[in-house]
Design an enzyme around this catalytic site. Structure first.
Site, PDB file in Angstrom:
ATOM      1  N   GLY A  17       0.942  -0.963   0.215  1.00 15.71           N
ATOM      2  CA  GLY A  17      -0.126  -0.107  -0.197  1.00 15.71           C
ATOM      3  C   GLY A  17       0.366   0.860  -0.090  1.00 15.71           C
ATOM      4  N   ASP A  21      -2.970   6.379   0.888  1.00 19.23           N
ATOM      5  CA  ASP A  21      -2.612   7.636   1.738  1.00 19.23           C
ATOM      6  C   ASP A  21      -2.018   7.716   2.868  1.00 19.23           C
ATOM      7  OD1 ASP A  21      -4.607  10.374   2.296  1.00 19.23           O
ATOM      8  OD2 ASP A  21      -4.923   9.136   4.080  1.00 19.23           O
ATOM      9  N   LEU A  22      -1.985   6.510   3.747  1.00 18.85           N
ATOM     10  CA  LEU A  22      -1.722   6.852   4.482  1.00 18.85           C
ATOM     11  C   LEU A  22      -0.056   6.269   4.435  1.00 18.85           C
ATOM     12  CD1 LEU A  22      -1.650   6.330   7.733  1.00 18.85           C
ATOM     13  CD2 LEU A  22      -1.268   3.995   8.034  1.00 18.85           C
ATOM     14  N   ALA A  23       0.546   5.799   3.271  1.00 19.83           N
ATOM     15  CA  ALA A  23       2.038   5.626   3.777  1.00 19.83           C
ATOM     16  C   ALA A  23       2.302   7.433   2.956  1.00 19.83           C
ATOM     17  CB  ALA A  23       1.988   4.829   2.200  1.00 19.83           C
ATOM     18  N   ARG A  24       1.491   8.119   1.944  1.00 19.49           N
ATOM     19  CA  ARG A  24       2.374   9.262   1.528  1.00 19.49           C
ATOM     20  C   ARG A  24       1.887  10.919   2.856  1.00 19.49           C
ATOM     21  NH1 ARG A  24      -1.356  11.354  -2.259  1.00 19.49           N
ATOM     22  NH2 ARG A  24      -2.531   9.637  -1.893  1.00 19.49           N
ATOM     23  N   ARG A  51      -0.330  -2.688  -6.507  1.00 23.30           N
ATOM     24  CA  ARG A  51      -0.104  -2.900  -8.025  1.00 23.30           C
ATOM     25  C   ARG A  51       0.013  -1.623  -9.076  1.00 23.30           C
ATOM     26  NH1 ARG A  51      -6.941  -3.835  -7.291  1.00 23.30           N
ATOM     27  NH2 ARG A  51      -6.572  -1.815  -6.055  1.00 23.30           N
ATOM     28  N   ASP A 177      -1.474   1.280  17.308  1.00 18.27           N
ATOM     29  CA  ASP A 177      -2.873   2.699  17.210  1.00 18.27           C
ATOM     30  C   ASP A 177      -1.719   3.606  18.282  1.00 18.27           C
ATOM     31  OD1 ASP A 177      -4.335   4.007  18.661  1.00 18.27           O
ATOM     32  OD2 ASP A 177      -5.273   2.391  19.682  1.00 18.27           O
ATOM     33  N   HIS A 178      -1.440   4.432  16.965  1.00 19.55           N
ATOM     34  CA  HIS A 178      -0.590   5.298  16.547  1.00 19.55           C
ATOM     35  C   HIS A 178      -1.012   6.622  17.891  1.00 19.55           C
ATOM     36  CE1 HIS A 178      -4.047   7.403  14.930  1.00 19.55           C
ATOM     37  NE2 HIS A 178      -3.821   9.010  16.030  1.00 19.55           N
ATOM     38  N   LYS A 182       2.129   8.023  20.861  1.00 21.25           N
ATOM     39  CA  LYS A 182       2.927   9.803  21.501  1.00 21.25           C
ATOM     40  C   LYS A 182       3.754   9.504  22.501  1.00 21.25           C
ATOM     41  CE  LYS A 182      -1.895  10.889  19.510  1.00 21.25           C
ATOM     42  NZ  LYS A 182      -1.252  11.952  18.098  1.00 21.25           N
ATOM     43  N   HIS A 240      -8.189   3.563  20.708  1.00 18.51           N
ATOM     44  CA  HIS A 240      -7.399   4.336  21.740  1.00 18.51           C
ATOM     45  C   HIS A 240      -7.598   5.275  22.723  1.00 18.51           C
ATOM     46  CE1 HIS A 240      -6.107   5.385  17.241  1.00 18.51           C
ATOM     47  NE2 HIS A 240      -7.396   6.100  16.711  1.00 18.51           N
TER      48      HIS A 240
HETATM   49  P1  NAP Z   1      -5.994   3.443   0.508  1.00 18.86           P
HETATM   50  O1  NAP Z   1      -5.219   4.955   0.470  1.00 18.86           O
HETATM   51  O2  NAP Z   1      -6.921   2.988  -0.102  1.00 18.86           O
HETATM   52  O3  NAP Z   1      -4.216   2.305  -0.018  1.00 18.86           O
HETATM   53  C1  NAP Z   1      -4.558   1.381  -0.146  1.00 18.86           C
HETATM   54  C2  NAP Z   1      -3.160   1.280  -1.042  1.00 18.86           C
HETATM   55  O4  NAP Z   1      -3.510  -0.447  -0.945  1.00 18.86           O
HETATM   56  C3  NAP Z   1      -3.114   2.144  -2.152  1.00 18.86           C
HETATM   57  O5  NAP Z   1      -1.676   1.700  -2.058  1.00 18.86           O
HETATM   58  C4  NAP Z   1      -3.217   1.100  -3.812  1.00 18.86           C
HETATM   59  O6  NAP Z   1      -2.518   1.089  -4.354  1.00 18.86           O
HETATM   60  C5  NAP Z   1      -2.967  -0.774  -2.332  1.00 18.86           C
HETATM   61  N1  NAP Z   1      -3.553  -1.902  -2.556  1.00 18.86           N
HETATM   62  C6  NAP Z   1      -5.012  -2.139  -2.955  1.00 18.86           C
HETATM   63  N2  NAP Z   1      -5.435  -3.727  -3.687  1.00 18.86           N
HETATM   64  C7  NAP Z   1      -3.967  -3.850  -3.253  1.00 18.86           C
HETATM   65  C8  NAP Z   1      -3.710  -5.388  -3.866  1.00 18.86           C
HETATM   66  N3  NAP Z   1      -4.851  -6.215  -4.340  1.00 18.86           N
HETATM   67  N4  NAP Z   1      -2.483  -5.190  -4.382  1.00 18.86           N
HETATM   68  C9  NAP Z   1      -1.872  -4.478  -3.239  1.00 18.86           C
HETATM   69  N5  NAP Z   1      -2.546  -3.065  -2.798  1.00 18.86           N
HETATM   70  C10 NAP Z   1      -3.177  -3.074  -2.634  1.00 18.86           C
HETATM   71  O7  NAP Z   1      -5.483   3.268   2.184  1.00 18.86           O
HETATM   72  P2  NAP Z   1      -4.924   4.599   3.329  1.00 18.86           P
HETATM   73  O8  NAP Z   1      -6.017   5.381   3.686  1.00 18.86           O
HETATM   74  O9  NAP Z   1      -3.506   4.464   2.942  1.00 18.86           O
HETATM   75  O10 NAP Z   1      -5.138   3.279   4.130  1.00 18.86           O
HETATM   76  C11 NAP Z   1      -4.615   1.859   4.269  1.00 18.86           C
HETATM   77  C12 NAP Z   1      -4.715   0.913   5.083  1.00 18.86           C
HETATM   78  O11 NAP Z   1      -4.371   2.052   6.705  1.00 18.86           O
HETATM   79  C13 NAP Z   1      -6.583   0.906   5.736  1.00 18.86           C
HETATM   80  O12 NAP Z   1      -5.789  -0.323   6.576  1.00 18.86           O
HETATM   81  C14 NAP Z   1      -6.896   1.501   6.880  1.00 18.86           C
HETATM   82  O13 NAP Z   1      -7.609   1.714   7.948  1.00 18.86           O
HETATM   83  C15 NAP Z   1      -5.874   2.398   7.464  1.00 18.86           C
HETATM   84  N6  NAP Z   1      -5.736   3.811   8.361  1.00 18.86           N
HETATM   85  C16 NAP Z   1      -5.506   4.696   7.000  1.00 18.86           C
HETATM   86  C17 NAP Z   1      -5.587   5.676   7.989  1.00 18.86           C
HETATM   87  C18 NAP Z   1      -4.734   6.884   6.819  1.00 18.86           C
HETATM   88  O14 NAP Z   1      -5.069   8.037   7.507  1.00 18.86           O
HETATM   89  N7  NAP Z   1      -5.465   7.206   5.601  1.00 18.86           N
HETATM   90  C19 NAP Z   1      -5.925   5.908   9.401  1.00 18.86           C
HETATM   91  C20 NAP Z   1      -5.258   5.211   9.987  1.00 18.86           C
HETATM   92  C21 NAP Z   1      -5.327   3.790   9.528  1.00 18.86           C
HETATM   93  P3  NAP Z   1      -2.570   0.145  -6.001  1.00 18.86           P
HETATM   94  O15 NAP Z   1      -4.452   0.737  -6.263  1.00 18.86           O
HETATM   95  O16 NAP Z   1      -2.033   0.967  -7.276  1.00 18.86           O
HETATM   96  O17 NAP Z   1      -3.506  -0.902  -5.748  1.00 18.86           O
END
Ligand code: NAP
Length: 484
Positions: A17, A21-24, A51, A177-178, A182, A240
């Site tokens: 992933g 969004d989370l990675a970025r 992907r 659990d971020h 803190k 949390h």
């Molecule tokens: P997101 O923006 O939807 O990103 C999902 C990532 O998964 C993308 O990089 C996507 O890239 C990849 N992906 C999707 N299907 C895939 C597959 N079959 N194989 C490999 N990679 C795949 O989601 P996110 O917000 O980053 O969240 C990721 C996780 O963190 C989730 O469990 C979410 O609940 C958790 N989280 C997020 C936040 C936040 O602030 N965003 C906070 C707390 C927890 P491709 O489409 O290129 O495959």
């Protein structure tokens, strides 16, 4: 004060992933800041995996953009970004497919710590865990990091734990659990267990009640349809707020070690009484000038999901019997603040007479903003006119007390990722903790559903529904103001 950065061992970190969004927003900028601080060794390697069809150069561009957008204000020397990007690569992998896994394996080194961050939807955790084993990427020393939500209820959390356990031992699984990353949360343990002053008073005999508030000013924004399936109870309280409650209520662990700390936290969750339905208030924010209310944001005009919860609960053990814990969290509230407030009991007898009023010591531990603590103590109001009493805060805002560098601490994600590399699970949730938290939460949610309860509307920018104020008022108590 000079901060001491201890570099971690060389590592390979794969972010499944890595384009999300989370990675970025968090993971990649956090890693960059650790690189700037000198904590990440020159030999570290970060591999994004998703992907999307992309090569290393394309991914580096994406990472650079993310760092520029979300990197935070910390100063880095010129050229550091390029040096960091040289440590970054990308492999296209489908969690559900067979392609890319051998390439990914070829990138990993045998002599480096190996960590896999599952920053993808939980429905993919099992597929990734299975392929890490079947393609031979996982070693007995590898670690996996899994994001919230960890299940949606007890049954799904158990299923997720069982899936991961088929491929990894518990000591390899880091459930994030971020909130636990803190600075002030860890300081809470330092204050409680590093000082003689507080611990003898930390019990039902001296503490009247404890309040935990996590208030946000933002609404559900673009996450509306996701949030609508979850709600504040699942999204915030089960994880949390529950973790904060554990740290405030737990017995001193024998050592500051992962299982010693987590054993004590688990005992707190297991000692929680079921919550009386009359002791819970749910709310939903209303539209405000120029912006929609919760139901519009959730795109569900009949939604009964809560964007606010306030509740009173009890930890039934020797230390806390009779002391209520009030928890409150919500969106679109007056200010963004996370705070734990310990309100001590009245002095047993006032020598100053009833006219001096009621005075109580209050220890407020702020997680954000302005991390720090204040302790209200009662003193004589200066000047003539007799013995008038006034409560004055002893202010221990870290930035004030320890200098500006103290405010420049790693954010929660940075700290937690470095803990993964070090192999320290203290600030991560164990599987049984998560399940115990769901076991407490599930009946509350089931009760709402059974009774067909609808959340109370509350004004955006307020402190939540009136009934939440009444929850404490009925007990002769008062919430601390929500203020930044
Ligand atoms: P997101 O923006 O939807 O990103 C999902 C990532 O998964 C993308 O990089 C996507 O890239 C990849 N992906 C999707 N299907 C895939 C597959 N079959 N194989 C490999 N990679 C795949 O989601 P996110 O917000 O980053 O969240 C990721 C996780 O963190 C989730 O469990 C979410 O609940 C958790 N989280 C997020 C936040 C936040 O602030 N965003 C906070 C707390 C927890 P491709 O489409 O290129 O495959």
């Amino acid at each position: 004060m000079v901060s001491r950065v201890i570099p971690v061992d060389p590592f390979d970190l794969v972010i499944f992933g890595g384009t999300g969004d989370l990675a970025r927003r968090k993971i990649l900028p956090g890693l960059f800041r650790r690189y700037c601080s000198g904590q990440m060794p020159e030999t570290a390697q970060i591999v994004g995996a998703a992907r999307s069809d992309m090569d290393d150069a394309g991914y580096r561009e994406m990472v650079a953009e993310a760092i520029r957008e979300f990197g935070g204000g910390r100063a880095c020397e010129d050229g550091t970004l390029d040096a960091f990007l040289a440590r970054v690569g990308y492999v296209a992998v489908d969690a559900k497919g067979e392609g890319g896994w051998a390439d990914l394996k070829g990138r990993l080194r045998d002599d480096a710590v190996r960590a896999f961050y599952f920053s993808v939807a939980p429905s993919l955790f099992g597929d990734i865990a299975e392929r890490l084993q079947s393609f031979g990427l996982a070693t007995p020393a590898s670690r996996i990091v899994v994001e919230k939500p960890f299940g949606n209820d007890l049954a799904t959390a158990q299923a997720l734990n069982a899936t991961l356990a088929r491929h990894f031992d518990e000591h390899q699984i880091y459930r994030i659990d971020h909130y636990l990353g803190k600075e002030t949360v860890q300081n809470l343990m330092a204050v409680r267990f590093g000082n003689m002053l507080f611990e003898p008073l930390w019990n039902a005999q001296y503490v009247d009640h404890i309040q935990i508030t996590v208030a946000e000013t933002v609404g559900v924004g673009g996450r509306g349809s996701y949030y609508d399936k979850s709600g504040a109870m699942r999204d915030m309280v089960q994880n949390h707020l529950m973790q904060l409650l554990c740290l405030i209520a737990m017995e001193p662990p024998a050592r500051f070690e992962p299982d010693a700390v987590r054993d004590e936290k688990l005992k707190v969750i297991r000692a929680l009484d079921p919550v009386d339905p009359h002791h819970i208030v749910r709310g939903q924010y209303e539209a405000s000038a120029g912006d929609g209310g919760y139901r519009e944001h959730a795109e569900n005009p009949r939604s009964t999901t809560e964007s606010f919860v306030a509740l009173k609960c009890h930890v039934s053990n020797w230390r806390w019997a009779g002391t209520p814990f009030y928890l409150r969290t919500g969106k679109r509230l007056r200010a963004r603040t996370s705070e734990i407030v310990v309100v001590f009991k009245d002095a047993p007898h006032s020598i100053f007479g009833a006219e001096s009023g009621r005075h109580r010591n209050v220890l407020a531990i702020r997680l954000q903003p302005n991390e720090g603590m204040t302790l209200d103590v009662t003193i004589k109001e200066p000047g003539p006119g007799g013995m008038r009493l006034v409560d004055v805060p002893l202010d221990m805002t870290f930035a004030k007390a320890l200098g500006p560098e103290a405010a420049d601490v790693p954010d929660a994600y940075e700290r937690l990722i470095m803990d993964v590399i070090r192999g320290n699970q203290t600030l991560f949730m164990r599987g049984d903790e998560v399940e115990a938290a769901w076991a407490w939460t599930d009946p509350i949610i089931a009760g709402w559903q059974k009774r067909g309860e609808v959340p109370k509307p509350y004004e955006s920018g307020s402190s939540g529904p009136e009934d939440a104020l009444m929850l404490m008022h009925r007990d002769g108590r008062k919430w601390r103001d929500i203020r930044a």
